[in-house]
Design a protein around this motif. Sequence first.
Motif, PDB file in Angstrom:
ATOM      1  N   UNK A   1      -4.289   2.255   5.400  1.00  0.00           N
ATOM      2  CA  UNK A   1      -3.076   1.536   5.007  1.00  0.00           C
ATOM      3  C   UNK A   1      -3.262   0.821   3.673  1.00  0.00           C
ATOM      4  N   UNK A   2      -4.487   0.765   3.191  1.00  0.00           N
ATOM      5  CA  UNK A   2      -4.790   0.162   1.897  1.00  0.00           C
ATOM      6  C   UNK A   2      -5.357   1.235   0.976  1.00  0.00           C
ATOM      7  N   UNK A   3      -4.949   1.209  -0.292  1.00  0.00           N
ATOM      8  CA  UNK A   3      -5.454   2.188  -1.254  1.00  0.00           C
ATOM      9  C   UNK A   3      -5.881   1.465  -2.528  1.00  0.00           C
ATOM     10  N   UNK A   4      -6.741   2.138  -3.293  1.00  0.00           N
ATOM     11  CA  UNK A   4      -7.175   1.547  -4.557  1.00  0.00           C
ATOM     12  C   UNK A   4      -6.203   1.917  -5.676  1.00  0.00           C
ATOM     13  N   UNK A   5      -6.473   1.359  -6.841  1.00  0.00           N
ATOM     14  CA  UNK A   5      -5.570   1.554  -7.978  1.00  0.00           C
ATOM     15  C   UNK A   5      -5.476   3.018  -8.394  1.00  0.00           C
TER      16      UNK A   5
ATOM     17  N   UNK B   1      -9.639  -7.936  -3.281  1.00  0.00           N
ATOM     18  CA  UNK B   1     -10.350  -6.656  -3.253  1.00  0.00           C
ATOM     19  C   UNK B   1      -9.713  -5.620  -4.177  1.00  0.00           C
ATOM     20  N   UNK B   2      -8.651  -6.019  -4.887  1.00  0.00           N
ATOM     21  CA  UNK B   2      -7.934  -5.126  -5.792  1.00  0.00           C
ATOM     22  C   UNK B   2      -7.479  -3.857  -5.066  1.00  0.00           C
ATOM     23  N   UNK B   3      -6.860  -4.053  -3.903  1.00  0.00           N
ATOM     24  CA  UNK B   3      -6.304  -2.953  -3.125  1.00  0.00           C
ATOM     25  C   UNK B   3      -4.808  -3.179  -2.923  1.00  0.00           C
TER      26      UNK B   3
END
Length: 426
Positions: free
Chosen positions: A202-206, A228-230
Amino acid sequence: MLLLQTLRDEKERVLAGLAKRQVADAAELVERAIALDDQRKAQQTANEQLLSERNKLSKEIGGLMKSGRHEEGQALRDKVNAMKEELAVGEETLKTVKADLENLLLQLPNVPHELVPAGVNEEDNEVFQAYPGELPQMPEDAKPHWELAEEYGIFDLELGVRTTGSGFPVFTGQGARLARGLVNFFLDRNTAAGYTEYQPPLLVNEDTARATGQLPDKEGQMYHVTGDDLYLIPTAEVPLTNLYRGALLDAEDFPIKLTGYTPCFRREAGSYGAHVRGLNRVHQFDKVEIVQLAHPDNSYALLEEMVAHVGGLLDELGLPFRILRLCGGDLGFTSAMTFDFEVWSAAQQRWLEVSSVSNFETFQSNRLKLRYRGERGNDLAHTLNGSALALPRIIAALLENNQTAEGIILPEVLHPYLGRTRLERV
């Protein structure tokens, strides 16, 4: 992201398509991109030539030193050192030009398919398939879904405000069971149609958000976990499509069909008014997504297949719906063609969007570096996705359209999933 070769070879088509999107400075952006690419090529060529000459001279230094020609060798060494500094400047220039070029290309939306109608906003969308029958009429005392929710114990908006904030409904009792049943129904139908089920993060990176076009276009609508920059996903399309980022496939692998259920998170900044009451617009909602990776020759046939599949789900639920083909001004940033499905809300007397089915052609795959081995070498695949389906407005329409004095009558296809034929008042 648009291909530079497309900007060069099909400039008129690109500009005509971007005009449909109301991109006012399209010609300037395209010319600037081509100029930056020319600059990149020239700088890269100059760097390569300088590197080749430096390497050649470097080999000569040793020979001069061995033969006792130290002054000539030192002079050549000084020249090589100067060239080394010049090359460092050239490499930094090339890096800057590449970054400027990429940033500019990220500003350019996809070119609409030729069948996409011109238009400024949703008022100009084309009714691709109208509802064939008479729209259901409800008695004057028919209630909207937010009133039915309280009467039947379906969801509670105040509990969501207490725990999180506005726009985060809490489904309770038979409402939670209805939501779970719908998710299972959609997944079962999707897997029966050949889609492989995934449970993605449900969380992704840039990088993941950028690859499918959410960044930099929609950063204001995404929830950002700054520590966490997510990013919380706005749709399962993002992680599902990225499962194939950087992949090199064979043409025989297509089509690749994926489906997944996830909660989705959207800030919906600036949304207010009567049209967003209840479940009409929320910040967290459940959705089942379908994604296809396709050979370019077949992607529009598969788009038709996906449209028919979503229509079949709505038919099984007994919900009146129509299909719109979005005009250029209402088309999503990454899409070449999009069909929106709207169901009729009998109590609200309005159409509610419940699904978008889109073909992105090579726009996403260029960012993803998703390729396949073709006859002319490695080519970019096409990507497609659609909602099948988003729950909030489906639930809203089911409640409103099926309300009776005896309860809310459930569509027959949901009976096995809920173990009942109707929802009862609490």
